[in-house]
Design a protein around this motif. Sequence first.
Motif, short mmCIF file in Angstrom:
data_model
loop_
_atom_site.label_atom_id
_atom_site.label_comp_id
_atom_site.label_asym_id
_atom_site.label_seq_id
_atom_site.Cartn_x
_atom_site.Cartn_y
_atom_site.Cartn_z
N SER A 167 -36.80 21.82 10.13
CA SER A 167 -35.35 21.60 10.12
C SER A 167 -34.90 21.44 8.68
CB SER A 167 -34.99 20.35 10.92
OG SER A 167 -33.62 20.06 10.78
N SER A 168 -34.09 22.37 8.23
CA SER A 168 -33.59 22.30 6.87
C SER A 168 -32.07 22.19 6.86
CB SER A 168 -34.01 23.56 6.09
OG SER A 168 -33.58 24.73 6.78
N GLY A 169 -31.53 21.69 7.96
CA GLY A 169 -30.08 21.62 8.08
C GLY A 169 -29.49 20.43 7.35
N SER A 170 -28.17 20.43 7.34
CA SER A 170 -27.43 19.31 6.75
C SER A 170 -26.24 19.03 7.65
CB SER A 170 -26.97 19.65 5.33
OG SER A 170 -26.23 18.57 4.78
N PHE A 171 -26.44 18.11 8.57
CA PHE A 171 -25.39 17.67 9.49
C PHE A 171 -25.67 16.21 9.80
CE2 PHE A 171 -28.82 19.55 11.98
CZ PHE A 171 -29.09 18.57 12.92
N PRO A 172 -24.72 15.48 10.36
CA PRO A 172 -24.96 14.06 10.63
C PRO A 172 -26.18 13.85 11.52
CG PRO A 172 -22.63 14.58 10.89
CD PRO A 172 -23.34 15.88 10.73
N GLU B 267 -11.43 1.98 18.40
CA GLU B 267 -11.74 2.83 17.25
C GLU B 267 -12.32 4.17 17.71
OE1 GLU B 267 -12.16 4.07 13.27
OE2 GLU B 267 -10.96 2.50 14.23
N ILE B 268 -13.19 4.13 18.72
CA ILE B 268 -13.75 5.37 19.27
C ILE B 268 -12.64 6.27 19.80
CG2 ILE B 268 -15.16 6.33 21.16
CD1 ILE B 268 -16.98 3.85 20.85
N LEU B 269 -11.70 5.68 20.53
CA LEU B 269 -10.59 6.45 21.10
C LEU B 269 -9.68 6.99 19.99
CD1 LEU B 269 -9.67 4.21 24.17
CD2 LEU B 269 -11.14 6.22 24.10
N LYS B 270 -9.51 6.21 18.96
CA LYS B 270 -8.69 6.65 17.82
C LYS B 270 -9.35 7.84 17.13
CE LYS B 270 -6.99 4.97 13.33
NZ LYS B 270 -7.01 3.81 12.39
N LEU B 271 -10.65 7.74 16.92
CA LEU B 271 -11.40 8.82 16.27
C LEU B 271 -11.37 10.08 17.14
CD1 LEU B 271 -14.47 6.74 15.06
CD2 LEU B 271 -12.85 7.95 13.56
N ALA B 272 -11.50 9.89 18.45
CA ALA B 272 -11.47 11.04 19.36
C ALA B 272 -10.12 11.75 19.29
CB ALA B 272 -11.75 10.57 20.79
N LEU C 108 -33.03 6.04 11.29
CA LEU C 108 -32.52 5.56 12.58
C LEU C 108 -31.59 4.37 12.41
CD1 LEU C 108 -35.74 5.83 14.79
CD2 LEU C 108 -33.71 7.27 14.93
N GLU C 109 -31.88 3.52 11.44
CA GLU C 109 -31.06 2.31 11.23
C GLU C 109 -29.62 2.66 10.88
OE1 GLU C 109 -33.28 0.16 8.32
OE2 GLU C 109 -34.62 -0.77 9.81
N ARG C 110 -29.41 3.83 10.32
CA ARG C 110 -28.04 4.25 9.96
C ARG C 110 -27.24 4.62 11.21
NH1 ARG C 110 -25.20 8.66 8.57
NH2 ARG C 110 -26.90 10.10 9.05
N ILE C 111 -27.94 4.98 12.28
CA ILE C 111 -27.27 5.50 13.48
C ILE C 111 -27.34 4.54 14.66
CG2 ILE C 111 -27.33 7.37 15.19
CD1 ILE C 111 -28.44 9.19 12.99
N TYR C 112 -28.47 3.83 14.81
CA TYR C 112 -28.72 3.08 16.03
C TYR C 112 -28.89 1.58 15.80
CZ TYR C 112 -29.53 7.63 18.17
OH TYR C 112 -29.38 8.91 18.63
N TYR C 113 -28.79 0.86 16.92
CA TYR C 113 -28.99 -0.58 16.91
C TYR C 113 -30.49 -0.88 17.01
CZ TYR C 113 -23.99 -0.52 17.81
OH TYR C 113 -22.63 -0.28 17.72
N PRO C 114 -30.91 -2.11 16.62
CA PRO C 114 -32.34 -2.43 16.54
C PRO C 114 -33.14 -2.20 17.83
CG PRO C 114 -31.07 -4.11 15.42
CD PRO C 114 -30.07 -3.21 16.09
N PRO D 147 -25.11 5.30 19.95
CA PRO D 147 -24.89 5.35 18.50
C PRO D 147 -23.88 4.30 18.04
CG PRO D 147 -24.58 7.50 19.53
CD PRO D 147 -24.59 6.49 20.62
N LYS D 148 -24.02 3.92 16.79
CA LYS D 148 -23.00 3.06 16.18
C LYS D 148 -21.70 3.86 16.04
CE LYS D 148 -26.35 0.43 13.38
NZ LYS D 148 -26.81 0.12 12.00
N VAL D 149 -20.60 3.16 16.01
CA VAL D 149 -19.30 3.83 15.90
C VAL D 149 -19.22 4.63 14.60
CG1 VAL D 149 -16.80 3.49 15.79
CG2 VAL D 149 -18.19 2.07 17.33
N SER D 150 -19.86 4.13 13.56
CA SER D 150 -19.85 4.83 12.27
C SER D 150 -20.47 6.22 12.39
CB SER D 150 -20.59 4.01 11.21
OG SER D 150 -21.92 3.72 11.64
N TYR D 151 -21.47 6.37 13.25
CA TYR D 151 -22.08 7.69 13.45
C TYR D 151 -21.17 8.59 14.28
CZ TYR D 151 -25.37 11.39 14.63
OH TYR D 151 -25.97 12.62 14.78
#
Length: 472
Positions: free
Chosen positions: A356-361, A71-76, A433-439, A21-25
């Motif tokens: 699936s009617s959820g709302s999560f990332p 950034e990943i470590l900071k977020l963690a 998928l483009e919001r989460i993953y690389y091409p 996943p991208k760091v943003s996800y």
Amino acid sequence: MTSSSVFGLKLVHLDLKGAPPKVSYLAEVFPLFHSLGANGLLIEYEDMFPYEGELKGLRTQYAYSPSEIKEILKLAKLHSLEVIPLVQTFGHLEFVLKHKAFSHLREVKRFPNGLNPHKEGSLNLIQAMIDQVLALHPGIRWFHIGADEVYYLGEGEESKKQLQQEMITVEKLFLSHLHAVASYVISSYPAVTPVVWDDMLRNTSNETLTESGVAQLVEPMIWDYVSDLDVDNKILLLEKYKKCGFSKLWIASAFKGATGVNQSLTHIGHHVENHLRWLKVASRQPADFLQGIALTGWQRYDHFSVLCELLPVGIPSLAVCLQTLANDCCSEKVKDAVKNHLQMSHLEIDTFMSESSGSFPGSDVLALVTQVTFLKMTVEEFLEKNRYVIGWFSPYHRKRRILHPIMSHHIQPDALSLLSKLNNVKQELQVALERIYYPDAIEEWLEENVYPVIQRLQELVNDLDKVLKSQS
């Protein structure tokens, strides 16, 4: 929130050797992991780590940069998730040994999965990888050195010569390399404890395991992902490790990626049962003997295999499993808590999710992958069981352009409708998928799971058009 006392750390495993996943996800899901009961991450970087110097060629095209790792470590840290990096140091080294620059370090010349422990360059390579990873992970307490499934060990020429010597066995070859790697970690980073997958230790005799000295160096992580896990057998295995001198152990379950090499949807019930049985094992251990549990979420079975369930698809399973650990059961209370966390009106445990009617990332990815999966089943049913298709427009008919004109009315509308639905879902899924993953990950998933079924349907439609034009 209540917390199971048998596990200190509950780690969510991020398998980055497929669809990283991208760091943003990650920034979106880390707070969710924490709220569900996780307090750590087991990050398997593989080729996503930004190796430098002679190791730079190990990077994949979209590898994280050093700043992204920070950034990943900071977020963690922000969400109270302790990070344990994982770097393979023996088996599963395809991402290294596939490269020409390192192919001479293979145990068996043809196979890129296992390292040759006898070559001096092998330990130098592993030490360089460890140094680069730990340089970007200051202050960690544990470092996972992998070492599972070291297939073909003993089949290389150098190993065969060693095995001809009296008292040398494949188990001892494995333990010798493990000892060298773990010793390097401890001598170079005294505050860091190596963790190792346990499968290569299981069948080693107590005497050999004790004499190797690895019990003073590593903490084994006992893994098993089956739903019918043998509780009594696992308790005996833990007792064996205790007798051999290991003072601390880990457990590894799975929340996804362990039930089918190319599976698209996650069967939650399978993974819940796996966790319930691990809880039984853990409940019969001495206090503080277990360091924690890693909930693995495999993204590929190995470096060369296809993708299995994507991370967003597995989040409902992860949520149920984490809440099961937190409550020591999978009650209606647990299910309600998960539905509340994920804002889902419906949760299926015993079958694959049908809606699936959820709302999560990433919930949109789950919904669209579910649509794709069920559309594929519908298309397969249409192409292989529809009486009009198999009876009046078989491969024989299509090749010779034979079709009773009235039958096109029974075939064409359904074929065009299905094709339109598939193309629409594909477009929506690509955007999600483009919001989460690389091409590269998007391309792979669509080529494996969507394009082939669209192509089969499109070919039928094209053949229909050709026949109808020839009849007009």
